[in-house]
Design a protein around this motif. Structure first.
Motif, PDB file in Angstrom:
ATOM      1  N   LEU A  51       6.017  -7.955   6.142  1.00 49.88           N
ATOM      2  CA  LEU A  51       7.367  -7.187   5.716  1.00 49.88           C
ATOM      3  C   LEU A  51       6.981  -6.082   4.824  1.00 49.88           C
ATOM      4  CD1 LEU A  51      10.304  -6.606   5.203  1.00 49.88           C
ATOM      5  CD2 LEU A  51      10.084  -8.434   3.468  1.00 49.88           C
ATOM      6  N   ASP A  52       5.897  -6.422   3.963  1.00 51.32           N
ATOM      7  CA  ASP A  52       5.767  -5.278   2.931  1.00 51.32           C
ATOM      8  C   ASP A  52       5.045  -4.190   3.515  1.00 51.32           C
ATOM      9  OD1 ASP A  52       7.338  -6.268   0.959  1.00 51.32           O
ATOM     10  OD2 ASP A  52       5.808  -7.265  -0.126  1.00 51.32           O
ATOM     11  N   GLN A  53       4.020  -4.648   4.586  1.00 52.82           N
ATOM     12  CA  GLN A  53       3.183  -3.798   5.216  1.00 52.82           C
ATOM     13  C   GLN A  53       4.109  -2.813   5.855  1.00 52.82           C
ATOM     14  OE1 GLN A  53       2.616  -6.977   4.976  1.00 52.82           O
ATOM     15  NE2 GLN A  53       0.484  -7.457   5.047  1.00 52.82           N
ATOM     16  N   LEU A  54       5.130  -3.275   6.676  1.00 57.13           N
ATOM     17  CA  LEU A  54       6.076  -2.307   7.315  1.00 57.13           C
ATOM     18  C   LEU A  54       6.878  -1.435   6.261  1.00 57.13           C
ATOM     19  CD1 LEU A  54       7.695  -1.527   9.610  1.00 57.13           C
ATOM     20  CD2 LEU A  54       9.312  -3.296   9.172  1.00 57.13           C
ATOM     21  N   ARG A  55       7.258  -2.019   5.073  1.00 60.99           N
ATOM     22  CA  ARG A  55       7.857  -1.328   3.991  1.00 60.99           C
ATOM     23  C   ARG A  55       6.915  -0.121   3.490  1.00 60.99           C
ATOM     24  NH1 ARG A  55      12.201  -4.112   0.698  1.00 60.99           N
ATOM     25  NH2 ARG A  55      11.609  -2.828  -1.016  1.00 60.99           N
ATOM     26  N   PRO A 110      -4.105  -9.138   4.360  1.00 57.79           N
ATOM     27  CA  PRO A 110      -4.955  -9.479   5.154  1.00 57.79           C
ATOM     28  C   PRO A 110      -5.205  -8.416   6.091  1.00 57.79           C
ATOM     29  CG  PRO A 110      -2.920 -10.679   5.705  1.00 57.79           C
ATOM     30  CD  PRO A 110      -2.812 -10.003   4.349  1.00 57.79           C
ATOM     31  N   ARG A 111      -6.589  -8.049   6.808  1.00 59.94           N
ATOM     32  CA  ARG A 111      -6.669  -7.092   7.571  1.00 59.94           C
ATOM     33  C   ARG A 111      -5.893  -7.354   8.928  1.00 59.94           C
ATOM     34  NH1 ARG A 111     -10.508  -3.540   7.518  1.00 59.94           N
ATOM     35  NH2 ARG A 111     -10.721  -3.141   9.743  1.00 59.94           N
ATOM     36  N   ILE A 151      -2.511  -0.128   7.462  1.00 58.59           N
ATOM     37  CA  ILE A 151      -2.693  -1.695   6.543  1.00 58.59           C
ATOM     38  C   ILE A 151      -4.228  -1.775   6.436  1.00 58.59           C
ATOM     39  CG2 ILE A 151      -2.469  -3.954   7.352  1.00 58.59           C
ATOM     40  CD1 ILE A 151       0.016  -3.582   9.040  1.00 58.59           C
ATOM     41  N   ASN A 152      -4.952  -1.430   7.695  1.00 63.13           N
ATOM     42  CA  ASN A 152      -6.376  -1.858   7.479  1.00 63.13           C
ATOM     43  C   ASN A 152      -7.098  -0.825   6.306  1.00 63.13           C
ATOM     44  OD1 ASN A 152      -6.054  -3.877   8.873  1.00 63.13           O
ATOM     45  ND2 ASN A 152      -6.985  -2.839  10.846  1.00 63.13           N
ATOM     46  N   GLY A 153      -6.839   0.438   6.368  1.00 63.29           N
ATOM     47  CA  GLY A 153      -7.443   1.218   5.309  1.00 63.29           C
ATOM     48  C   GLY A 153      -6.916   1.352   3.916  1.00 63.29           C
ATOM     49  N   GLY A 169      -6.309  -4.326  -1.688  1.00 57.62           N
ATOM     50  CA  GLY A 169      -6.332  -5.476  -1.465  1.00 57.62           C
ATOM     51  C   GLY A 169      -8.036  -5.909  -1.927  1.00 57.62           C
ATOM     52  N   ASN A 170      -8.649  -5.028  -1.239  1.00 59.05           N
ATOM     53  CA  ASN A 170      -9.951  -5.501  -1.826  1.00 59.05           C
ATOM     54  C   ASN A 170     -10.443  -5.149  -3.211  1.00 59.05           C
ATOM     55  OD1 ASN A 170     -11.431  -6.334   0.501  1.00 59.05           O
ATOM     56  ND2 ASN A 170     -12.234  -4.404   1.046  1.00 59.05           N
TER      57      ASN A 170
END
Ligand code: MSP
Length: 518
Positions: free
Chosen positions: A321-325, A506-507, A349-351, A358-359
Motif C-alpha cells: 500500500l505505501d509503495q503504491l501511495r 523490502p525489495r 520501489i527498489n531505487g 529503507g537501507n
C-alpha cells in the motif's frame, strides 16, 4: 490562537463502475493533504463519497437489471471499501441519495430561484450521458456512423425537453473578476488559463433540470423535473457540513472549502458552474480548485472496454500500500498526466524506497542494535559535517511545507529525498562501522545524528506513507504524541532502548511476485 481550519474534498464518484486507480488517485491526494494539515495542528474536515443520481447511473442500474437504489447501495460500498484499502483518513463519506442531501439540494435551488437566477424554458441541444454534460455543437467532432463525439471521447446525443435554466450567461464578468482577485483559485496555471479563456468565450445559460427520466432530486414545486445531476452533485460539499443550516457549527467553521481536489476532466463544473451557483445563492466560493492529470496504463488510456482497468486492490496486493501511495505522488509532477507501468513502479520501489530510505534506516538501526547495546547513543562534540546534516533535517519540514502549500507533492518528495541521499552520503563518509573499536564516542555521535535525520524523515513522510513511517518511528521509539510537526524540535533521548530493527521496505523481486512480470 484558534487552530487553522482546513476543509478538503474529493470528487464524489459515479457509482456506475468499479473503482480504479484514477479514482484512488484523486482521494489519495486529498488524504495526503488532510494528514499533512492534521499533523500541522489544523482542524481538518476531509470529505469523500459517491455521486448516485442521474441518467448515467440510472442506465447502469437498468443494464445490471437492478432498481436504482439497490444498485447504488451495492456499488457505493465498493468505494467505501476502496477508501479502507487505501487507508484514507476521511472524516465523512457522503452519498447523494441520503435524505439530508435532497434537502440541501432543494434548499440551494430555492435560494437561486428566490434570487431570480432560475427560469423555465426548454432545452434543445447536445448531451453526453457518460460525462453528464451539455455541449455546444462547435465543441463536438463527427464520429463513425454520423455520431457526435465530445472532446472527452464520449458520445453526445440530441436532447429536447422542458427544462429550468440557471442564468449563467450573466456571470462571465463576475467570474473573471473572481479569478483575477484570486490568482490561486485554479491550479495549476495551465488549467486556470483554460478556464479563463472558456469564460471569456462567452457563457450560455445552463439547463439545470431534466424531464426525460426520474432518478434525481425532485425540483421543488415542479413535478416531472429532477435536478441536473451536477447541481445536485456539487451541493454535496455543502450538505456534508450541515447546509441548509448556515448556523450549523460545522458549516460556520468549514465553509468556504479550502480545496476541492478534482481531475482535469471536471474543472469546468468546479471552477465555472460551482462558483456561479454559490454566488447566486449568496455563499462564498471555495478557496481553491486543484485539477490533477490523468493516468494511462502502460501507455494506453484506461478504459473498461480496453480491459486494462487497474484495480487498486490488486496493485496494493502486488506492491504494498505505501509503495503504491508513494509511487502515485512521486512519479509525475502533480497536475500532469502520468503513465502507470510495472517497470516504473518497480524502479521507484527498489531505487528510492528499498535502497535509499529503507537501507538508510536499516543500516543505522542495526548498528545501534549491534554496537550500542540496542540503546540510542549519546552524541559527543559535533563536527561541521554533523551540523550540516542536522541543519538540513531541521529545515526539512519548512522546505517540504512550501511545496505542500501548492499541492506540489512530487516536489515535496524530491526535497525529502535530497535529505535521504545526503544522509546516505554521510554514512558512507563517516563509516561508523570502522569507528567501533578506536573511537566509540565518535561512532555514537554519528549514529545519533543519523537517528535524528531519520526521525525527521519519518515524521515528515507520514502523510504519504502512514503505515511504513509509523513502523519506522516505532523503531526509533518515538512516542505517539511526539510524531506531529510541532514535536519535530523534540530531539531523541539518548539511552532510550530501541526495539530490534526490521526492514521497512523490502525489495520488489520479480520471481517472488509470480505474475508481476506480465
Ligand atoms: N461524479 C463526478 C464528480 C462529481 S464531484 C461533485 C465524476 N465522477 S467520476 O467517478 O467519473 O470521476 C471522479 C474522479 O476520478 C475525477 O476527478 C477524475 O478525474 C478521476 N479519474 C477518473 N479516471 C482517471 C484516470 N485515468 N486518471 C486519473 N484520474 C482519473 O466525475
Amino acid at each position: 490562537m484558534p487552530a487553522e481550519r482546513y476543509y478538503i474534498t474529493s470528487p464524489i464518484y459515479y457509482v456506475n463502475d468499479v473503482p480504479h486507480i484514477g479514482h484512488a488517485y484523486t482521494t489519495l491526494a486529498c488524504d495526503v493533504m488532510a494528514r499533512w494539515k492534521r499533523l500541522s495542528g489544523a482542524e481538518v474536515f476531509f470529505l469523500t463519497g459517491t455521486d448516485e443520481h442521474g441518467q448515467k447511473v440510472a442506465k447502469s442500474a437498468s443494464d445490471a437489471g437492478m432498481d436504482a437504489q439497490g444498485f447504488t447501495d451495492k456499488v457505493s460500498k465498493n468505494f467505501r471499501d476502496l477508501a479502507q484499502a487505501m487507508n484514507y483518513s476521511h472524516d465523512q463519506f457522503i452519498r447523494t441519495t441520503e435524505p439530508r442531501h435532497t434537502k440541501a439540494s432543494q434548499a440551494i435551488w430555492e435560494r437561486l430561484a428566490a434570487n431570480g437566477h432560475i427560469y423555465l424554458g426548454s432545452y434543445s441541444g447536445w448531451y453526453a450521458v457518460r460525462d453528464e454534460a451539455y455541449y455546444d455543437e462547435s465543441e463536438l467532432k463527427d464520429g463513425p456512423g454520423g455520431k457526435k463525439i465530445a472532446p472527452s471521447g464520449a458520445e453526445a446525443e440530441w436532447v429536447e425537453e422542458p427544462s429550468y435554466f440557471f442564468d449563467l450567461s450573466k456571470w462571465g464578468d463576475r467570474l473573471l473578476k473572481f479569478y483575477d482577485d484570486n490568482p490561486d483559485f485554479i491550479l495549476p496555471a495551465t488549467r486556470r488559463n483554460e478556464v479563463v479563456s472558456f469564460v471569456k468565450g462567452g457563457l450560455h445559460d445552463l439547463s439545470i433540470s431534466r424531464t426525460s427520466f426520474t432518478w434525481g432530486v425532485p425540483v421543488p414545486g415542479a413535478p416531472g423535473h429532477v435536478m441536473y445531476v451536477w447541481l445536485d452533485a456539487l451541493t454535496n460539499y455543502l450538505t456534508a457540513i450541515g447546509y441548509p443550516d448556515e448556523n450549523a457549527d460545522t458549516f460556520k467553521r468549514f465553509w468556504p472549502a479550502d480545496l476541492h481536489m478534482v481531475g482535469k476532466d471536471i474543472v469546468r463544473f468546479h471552477a465555472v458552474y460551482w462558483p456561479a451557483f454559490l454566488m447566486g445563492a449568496d455563499l462564498p466560493p471555495p478557496r481553491r480548485v486543484f485539477a490533477h492529470g490523468w493516468w494511462t496504463n502502460e501507455g494506453q488510456k484506461i478504459s473498461k472496454s480496453l480491459g486494462n482497468v487497474i484495480e487498486p486492490n490488486e496493485i496494493v496486493a502486488r506492491y504494498g500500500l505505501d509503495q503504491l501511495r508513494y509511487f502515485l505522488l512521486r512519479e509525475v509532477p502533480f497536475g500532469n498526466d502520468g503513465d502507470f507501468s510495472h517497470r516504473a513502479v518497480m524502479n521507484r520501489i527498489n531505487g528510492e524506497l528499498a535502497n535509499d530510505l529503507g537501507n538508510l534506516a536499516q543500516r543505522v538501526l542495526s548498528m545501534v542494535n549491534r554496537n550500542c547495546g540496542g540503546k540510542l547513543p549519546e552524541p559527543g562534540d559535533l563536527t561541521p559535517e554533523d551540523r550540516a546534516l542536522l541543519d538540513s533535517a531541521h529545515r526539512l519540514f519548512d522546505d517540504v511545507g512550501k511545496s505542500m502549500d501548492v499541492q506540489a507533492f512530487h516536489e515535496a518528495l524530491e526535497t525529502v529525498w535530497v535529505l535521504v541521499r545526503a544522509a546516505n552520503g554521510y554514512v558512507d563518509r563517516q563509516a561508523p562501522w570502522n569507528l567501533r573499536k578506536d573511537n566509540p564516542v565518535r561512532m555514537g555521535t554519528v549514529l545519533y545524528v543519523l537517528a535524528e535525520a531519520i526521525r525527521h524523515l519519518g515524521v515528515v513522510l507520514q502523510p504519504f506513507m502512514p503505515q511504513a513511517m509509523g513502523r519506522m518511528l516505532d523503531q526509533l521509539a518515538v512516542p505517539a504524541e511526539a510524531r506531529n510537526f510541532a514535536s519535530l524540535g523534540r530531539a531523541l533521548v539518548s539511552g532510550t532502548t530501541l526495539p530490534a530493527p526490521q526492514g521497512v521496505f523490502p525489495r520488489f523481486v520479480e520471481a517472488e511476485a509470480g505474475a508481476a512480470a506480465r
